[in-house]
Design a protein around this motif. Structure first.
Motif, mmCIF file in Angstrom:
data_model
loop_
_atom_site.group_PDB
_atom_site.id
_atom_site.type_symbol
_atom_site.label_atom_id
_atom_site.label_comp_id
_atom_site.label_asym_id
_atom_site.label_seq_id
_atom_site.Cartn_x
_atom_site.Cartn_y
_atom_site.Cartn_z
ATOM 1 N N THR A 186 -3.791 -57.838 50.176
ATOM 2 C CA THR A 186 -2.411 -58.219 49.931
ATOM 3 C C THR A 186 -1.580 -57.023 49.599
ATOM 4 O O THR A 186 -2.008 -56.028 48.621
ATOM 5 N N GLY A 187 -0.422 -56.600 49.935
ATOM 6 C CA GLY A 187 0.356 -55.471 49.757
ATOM 7 C C GLY A 187 1.274 -55.809 48.455
ATOM 8 O O GLY A 187 1.514 -57.022 48.389
ATOM 9 N N LEU A 188 1.164 -54.932 47.488
ATOM 10 C CA LEU A 188 2.144 -54.795 46.488
ATOM 11 C C LEU A 188 3.324 -53.897 46.357
ATOM 12 O O LEU A 188 3.014 -53.012 46.959
ATOM 13 N N VAL A 189 4.533 -54.655 46.118
ATOM 14 C CA VAL A 189 5.643 -53.745 45.730
ATOM 15 C C VAL A 189 5.787 -53.732 44.265
ATOM 16 O O VAL A 189 5.982 -54.797 43.714
ATOM 17 N N GLY A 190 6.123 -52.552 43.635
ATOM 18 C CA GLY A 190 6.281 -52.500 42.234
ATOM 19 C C GLY A 190 6.975 -51.583 41.802
ATOM 20 O O GLY A 190 7.390 -50.609 42.652
ATOM 21 N N TRP A 191 7.117 -51.302 40.353
ATOM 22 C CA TRP A 191 7.843 -50.298 39.930
ATOM 23 C C TRP A 191 7.029 -49.689 38.424
ATOM 24 O O TRP A 191 6.276 -50.649 38.253
ATOM 25 N N ILE A 192 7.235 -48.539 38.402
ATOM 26 C CA ILE A 192 6.421 -47.903 37.399
ATOM 27 C C ILE A 192 7.009 -47.861 35.933
ATOM 28 O O ILE A 192 8.244 -47.384 35.961
ATOM 29 N N GLY A 193 6.586 -48.416 34.740
ATOM 30 C CA GLY A 193 7.116 -48.472 33.573
ATOM 31 C C GLY A 193 6.237 -47.442 32.661
ATOM 32 O O GLY A 193 4.988 -47.341 32.929
ATOM 33 N N PHE A 194 7.125 -46.857 31.789
ATOM 34 C CA PHE A 194 6.180 -46.063 30.876
ATOM 35 C C PHE A 194 5.600 -46.964 29.770
ATOM 36 O O PHE A 194 6.218 -47.547 29.415
ATOM 37 N N VAL A 195 4.124 -46.570 29.627
ATOM 38 C CA VAL A 195 3.578 -47.127 28.232
ATOM 39 C C VAL A 195 3.432 -46.340 27.338
ATOM 40 O O VAL A 195 3.818 -46.751 26.444
ATOM 41 N N GLN A 196 2.738 -45.226 27.360
ATOM 42 C CA GLN A 196 2.368 -44.374 26.269
ATOM 43 C C GLN A 196 2.174 -42.932 27.008
ATOM 44 O O GLN A 196 2.176 -42.934 28.139
ATOM 45 N N THR A 197 1.975 -42.017 26.075
ATOM 46 C CA THR A 197 1.700 -40.698 26.609
ATOM 47 C C THR A 197 0.637 -40.764 27.853
ATOM 48 O O THR A 197 -0.446 -41.256 27.528
ATOM 49 N N PHE A 198 0.961 -39.942 28.870
ATOM 50 C CA PHE A 198 0.076 -40.037 29.843
ATOM 51 C C PHE A 198 -0.305 -41.167 30.487
ATOM 52 O O PHE A 198 -1.416 -41.222 31.262
ATOM 53 N N SER A 199 0.445 -42.381 30.444
ATOM 54 C CA SER A 199 0.111 -43.500 30.876
ATOM 55 C C SER A 199 1.355 -44.309 31.550
ATOM 56 O O SER A 199 2.131 -44.211 30.966
ATOM 57 N N HIS A 200 0.931 -44.986 32.521
ATOM 58 C CA HIS A 200 2.107 -45.737 33.285
ATOM 59 C C HIS A 200 1.503 -47.008 33.659
ATOM 60 O O HIS A 200 0.468 -47.202 33.696
ATOM 61 N N SER B 295 0.675 -62.617 40.069
ATOM 62 C CA SER B 295 0.572 -64.290 40.393
ATOM 63 C C SER B 295 2.067 -64.608 40.198
ATOM 64 O O SER B 295 2.244 -65.654 40.996
ATOM 65 N N VAL B 296 2.972 -64.181 39.710
ATOM 66 C CA VAL B 296 4.541 -64.675 39.865
ATOM 67 C C VAL B 296 5.162 -63.930 40.743
ATOM 68 O O VAL B 296 6.561 -64.520 41.030
ATOM 69 N N ALA B 297 4.981 -62.865 41.575
ATOM 70 C CA ALA B 297 5.522 -62.139 42.479
ATOM 71 C C ALA B 297 5.856 -63.216 43.539
ATOM 72 O O ALA B 297 4.860 -63.635 43.904
ATOM 73 N N GLN B 298 6.996 -62.771 44.247
ATOM 74 C CA GLN B 298 7.462 -63.726 45.395
ATOM 75 C C GLN B 298 7.008 -62.767 46.583
ATOM 76 O O GLN B 298 6.927 -61.654 46.647
ATOM 77 N N ARG B 299 6.910 -63.482 47.856
ATOM 78 C CA ARG B 299 6.624 -62.944 49.063
ATOM 79 C C ARG B 299 7.941 -62.336 49.631
ATOM 80 O O ARG B 299 8.994 -63.213 49.322
ATOM 81 N N ALA B 300 8.098 -61.209 50.084
ATOM 82 C CA ALA B 300 9.289 -60.839 50.640
ATOM 83 C C ALA B 300 9.096 -59.897 51.733
ATOM 84 O O ALA B 300 8.003 -59.224 52.008
#
Length: 133
Positions: A74-88, A16-21
């Motif tokens: 709608t297409g999404l552009v994102g980056w992966i962050g580590f959350v916990q073991t075996f989860s992103h 919801s806060v991501a801008q169109r690019a």
């Protein structure tokens, strides 16, 4: 689920806060993560009388075509962050409803997997939708 499986979650609140690019899908690997001044260094010019774009990137000719996301998507552009073991968790950095798809020296066509992917939702709906007599 096996113990070495990986689970990926999309952080919905970041959408919801991501801008169109503008988005360019390039036929190469660019070793850079993060924003880039694309409009300053990468300008596509439209060929007269054709619906394809041409550009030179590092001396290589590229031919592109603007593709729209399927209706309702709608297409999404994102980056992966580590959350916990075996989860992103995927944090969405921008959204798009169209992209420019580039090929090396030949224009994109209906046999390209990216072009086919844009037709998949309609095909899936036809295959899995209710059958009328």
């Amino acid at each position: 689920m096996s113990s070495n499986s990986s689970v990926t979650h999309v952080c919905v609140s970041s959408v919801s806060v991501a801008q169109r690019a503008p988005l360019h899908l390039m036929p190469c690997e660019i070793e850079h993560n993060g924003p880039a001044q694309v409009s300053q260094y990468f300008t596509a010019t439209m060929k007269e009388c054709k619906y394809e774009k041409t550009v030179s990137f590092r001396g290589r000719g590229l031919k592109g075509q603007e593709l729209s996301c399927p209706e309702g998507y709608t297409g999404l552009v994102g980056w992966i962050g580590f959350v916990q073991t075996f989860s992103h968790s995927i944090q969405v950095s921008s959204v798009f409803d169209k992209l420019t798809y580039w090929n090396l020296e030949t224009p994109p066509n209906s046999d390209d997997s990216v072009v086919k992917a844009m037709d998949w939702p309609k095909l899936a709906e036809a295959i899995h939708g209710p059958v009328e007599d």
